[in-house]
Scaffold this active site. Structure first.
Site, PDB file in Angstrom:
ATOM      1  N   ASP A  31       0.874  -1.178   0.000  1.00  0.00           N
ATOM      2  CA  ASP A  31       0.000   0.000   0.000  1.00  0.00           C
ATOM      3  C   ASP A  31       0.911   1.228   0.000  1.00  0.00           C
ATOM      4  OD1 ASP A  31      -2.399   1.581   0.329  1.00  0.00           O
ATOM      5  OD2 ASP A  31      -1.900   1.822   2.433  1.00  0.00           O
ATOM      6  N   SER A  32       0.289   2.399  -0.096  1.00  0.00           N
ATOM      7  CA  SER A  32       1.079   3.625  -0.032  1.00  0.00           C
ATOM      8  C   SER A  32       1.552   3.904   1.399  1.00  0.00           C
ATOM      9  CB  SER A  32       0.236   4.797  -0.507  1.00  0.00           C
ATOM     10  OG  SER A  32      -0.921   4.887   0.287  1.00  0.00           O
ATOM     11  N   CYS A  94      -4.367  -1.729  -1.742  1.00  0.00           N
ATOM     12  CA  CYS A  94      -4.569  -0.295  -1.965  1.00  0.00           C
ATOM     13  C   CYS A  94      -5.566  -0.128  -3.109  1.00  0.00           C
ATOM     14  CB  CYS A  94      -3.228   0.330  -2.328  1.00  0.00           C
ATOM     15  SG  CYS A  94      -3.359   2.067  -2.793  1.00  0.00           S
ATOM     16  N   GLU A 174      -3.125   9.229   8.611  1.00  0.00           N
ATOM     17  CA  GLU A 174      -1.656   9.166   8.666  1.00  0.00           C
ATOM     18  C   GLU A 174      -1.114  10.092   9.764  1.00  0.00           C
ATOM     19  OE1 GLU A 174       0.755   7.370   6.935  1.00  0.00           O
ATOM     20  OE2 GLU A 174      -0.667   6.184   5.762  1.00  0.00           O
ATOM     21  N   CYS A 206     -11.087   2.625   0.478  1.00  0.00           N
ATOM     22  CA  CYS A 206      -9.686   2.967   0.712  1.00  0.00           C
ATOM     23  C   CYS A 206      -9.265   2.159   1.927  1.00  0.00           C
ATOM     24  CB  CYS A 206      -9.541   4.464   0.992  1.00  0.00           C
ATOM     25  SG  CYS A 206      -7.879   4.911   1.544  1.00  0.00           S
ATOM     26  N   HIS A 208      -7.180   2.610   4.101  1.00  0.00           N
ATOM     27  CA  HIS A 208      -6.942   3.389   5.323  1.00  0.00           C
ATOM     28  C   HIS A 208      -8.224   3.515   6.162  1.00  0.00           C
ATOM     29  CE1 HIS A 208      -3.184   4.751   3.506  1.00  0.00           C
ATOM     30  NE2 HIS A 208      -2.889   5.417   4.602  1.00  0.00           N
TER      31      HIS A 208
HETATM   32  N1  DGL Z   1      -4.835   3.136   1.090  1.00  0.00           N
HETATM   33  C1  DGL Z   1      -4.909   3.609  -0.239  1.00  0.00           C
HETATM   34  C2  DGL Z   1      -6.189   3.162  -0.915  1.00  0.00           C
HETATM   35  O1  DGL Z   1      -6.741   2.142  -0.570  1.00  0.00           O
HETATM   36  C3  DGL Z   1      -4.752   5.049  -0.560  1.00  0.00           C
HETATM   37  C4  DGL Z   1      -4.172   6.022   0.322  1.00  0.00           C
HETATM   38  C5  DGL Z   1      -3.441   7.097  -0.457  1.00  0.00           C
HETATM   39  O2  DGL Z   1      -4.066   8.045  -0.926  1.00  0.00           O
HETATM   40  O3  DGL Z   1      -2.236   6.910  -0.563  1.00  0.00           O
HETATM   41  O4  DGL Z   1      -6.648   3.831  -1.825  1.00  0.00           O
END
Ligand code: DGL
Length: 286
Positions: A31-32, A94, A174, A206, A208
Site C-alpha cells: 500500500d502507499s 490499496c 496518517e 480505501c 486506510h
Molecule cells: N490506502 C490507499 C487506498 O486504498 C490510498 C491512500 C493514499 O491516498 O495513498 O486507496
C-alpha cells in the site's frame, strides 16, 4: 476451421498453473502507507502460518492525489521488488493502486503468481447480496477511475452505485487523528453529502478507512451497513491459495517483514499499534 471461427477465434482463458510455486514462499502485500495494514492484519488473523512481506510506499503517499502514470510507476517497482522477494502471491492492499495500475501489475506478474486486489472481490460479493443503493467513499484516484461502479454493475446492473471522493481522510489517519474532533468534523461533512443520502450500504473504498470504522459506524448507527473489505480480501486470498494447494504448513511459525520507502514516525507508531510492538521497519528506496 469455419470462416466465422477464423474471423472470431474463441479466446481461451489460460488456466492458471502455479505448480512451480512452493507453499512456504511468503505473501507480498503493499500500500502507499499504513492502510494496507488493515488487510495484512486480517490476513494474519485468517492465515496465521503465512509469512508476509509488507511494503508501505510512504515516500509517495498519498497515492490518491497522484496521476495514473505516477501510480503505475510506483506500483510497478513495488511489484518487481515483491517478485524478487520470491512471493507466492501479491495482494494489492490499496484501492488507488488497484484502480489505476491493476492491469500493469498483472502484466508484470505474467500469470506466474496469483494477484489479489481490493476492489474486484468486494464488488463481486456485494453484487450477489441484496443491495440496491451502494455508496463508495474513496480517494480521488479511485473515484475518478469509476472501477467500483463498473465492477459491481458488471455482475449486477440493478445496483445503484454512488462514489464520493473523501481526500482528507488519509492525511487525518496518517497524522494519527483517530477519535479526534478534526476527524469527526471531516467524517460528518463527507457522509452528510447528498450523494450518499439514500444509501443502504457503504463500501470503504480505501484501505486506510477501516481505521476509522468506529467513527463511521457511529455516524450511521444501524441505518447503513458498512462493508468490512479487509476480511473479504483475506478470504479471497485464502480461497485462491487453498485451491492451488499453496497454504503453508500449520506447524510453521509466521515471519513478518516490513519495508517502507521513507522511515516516518507516524508509520512506525501506527504500524506498531496495528501489528504489535515487535515489528521492525526496513528502509527500502525503490
Ligand atoms: N490506502 C490507499 C487506498 O486504498 C490510498 C491512500 C493514499 O491516498 O495513498 O486507496
Amino acid at each position: 476451421m469455419s470462416t466465422f471461427a477464423k474471423i472470431f477465434p474463441l479466446k481461451k482463458k489460460k488456466k492458471a498453473d502455479y505448480s512451480h510455486l512452493n507453499a512456504s514462499q511468503p505473501i507480498g502485500v503493499f500500500d502507499s502507507g499504513v492502510g494496507g495494514l488493515t488487510v495484512a492484519k486480517e490476513i494474519k488473523r485468517l492465515l496465521p502460518h503465512e509469512d508476509l512481506i509488507y511494503f508501505g510506499d510512504t515516500k509517495h503517499l498519498p497515492y490518491g492525489e497522484k496521476s495514473k502514470e505516477a501510480i503505475i510507476g510506483y506500483v510497478s517497482r513495488i511489484t518487481e521488488f515483491l517478485l524478487e522477494k520470491n512471493c507466492k502471491a501479491i495482494v494489492i492492499a490499496c484501492n488507488s493502486a488497484t484502480a489505476n495500475a491493476l492491469k500493469e501489475v498483472l502484466e508484470l506478474v505474467d500469470g506466474k503468481i496469483p494477484v489479489i486486489d481490493v476492489i474486484n472481490p468486494v464488488a463481486e460479493k456485494i453484487s450477489y447480496e441484496i443491495h440496491t443503493n451502494v455508496g463508495v467513499i474513496a480517494t480521488k484516484a479511485t473515484v475518478s477511475s469509476g472501477l467500483y461502479r463498473k465492477s459491481i454493475r458488471k455482475h449486477n446492473k440493478f445496483i445503484k452505485v454512488d462514489e464520493l471522493a473523501t481526500p482528507l481522510l488519509v492525511p487525518a489517519i496518517e497524522e494519527g487523528f483517530k477519535n479526534h474532533p478534526i476527524t469527526h468534523a471531516i467524517i460528518y461533512n463527507y457522509l452528510s453529502n447528498n450523494k450518499l443520502k439514500n444509501i443502504e450500504t457503504l463500501i470503504l473504498g480505501c484501505t486506510h478507512y477501516p481505521l476509522l470504522m468506529d467513527e463511521i459506524k457511529q455516524y450511521y448507527g444501524n441505518r447503513v451497513r458498512v462493508i468490512d473489505s479487509p476480511s473479504i480480501v483475506a478470504n479471497e486470498l485464502r480461497m485462491v491459495l487453498e485451491q492451488h494447494r499453496l497454504l503453508n504448513a500449520t506447524s510453521h511459525k509466521a515471519h513478518y517483514e516490513f519495508y517502507v520507502s521513507d522511515l516516518t514516525k507516524n508509520f512506525e507508531k501506527i504500524s506498531k499499534k496495528i501489528f504489535g510492538n515487535t515489528i521492525s521497519l526496513e528502509l527500502k528506496e525503490l
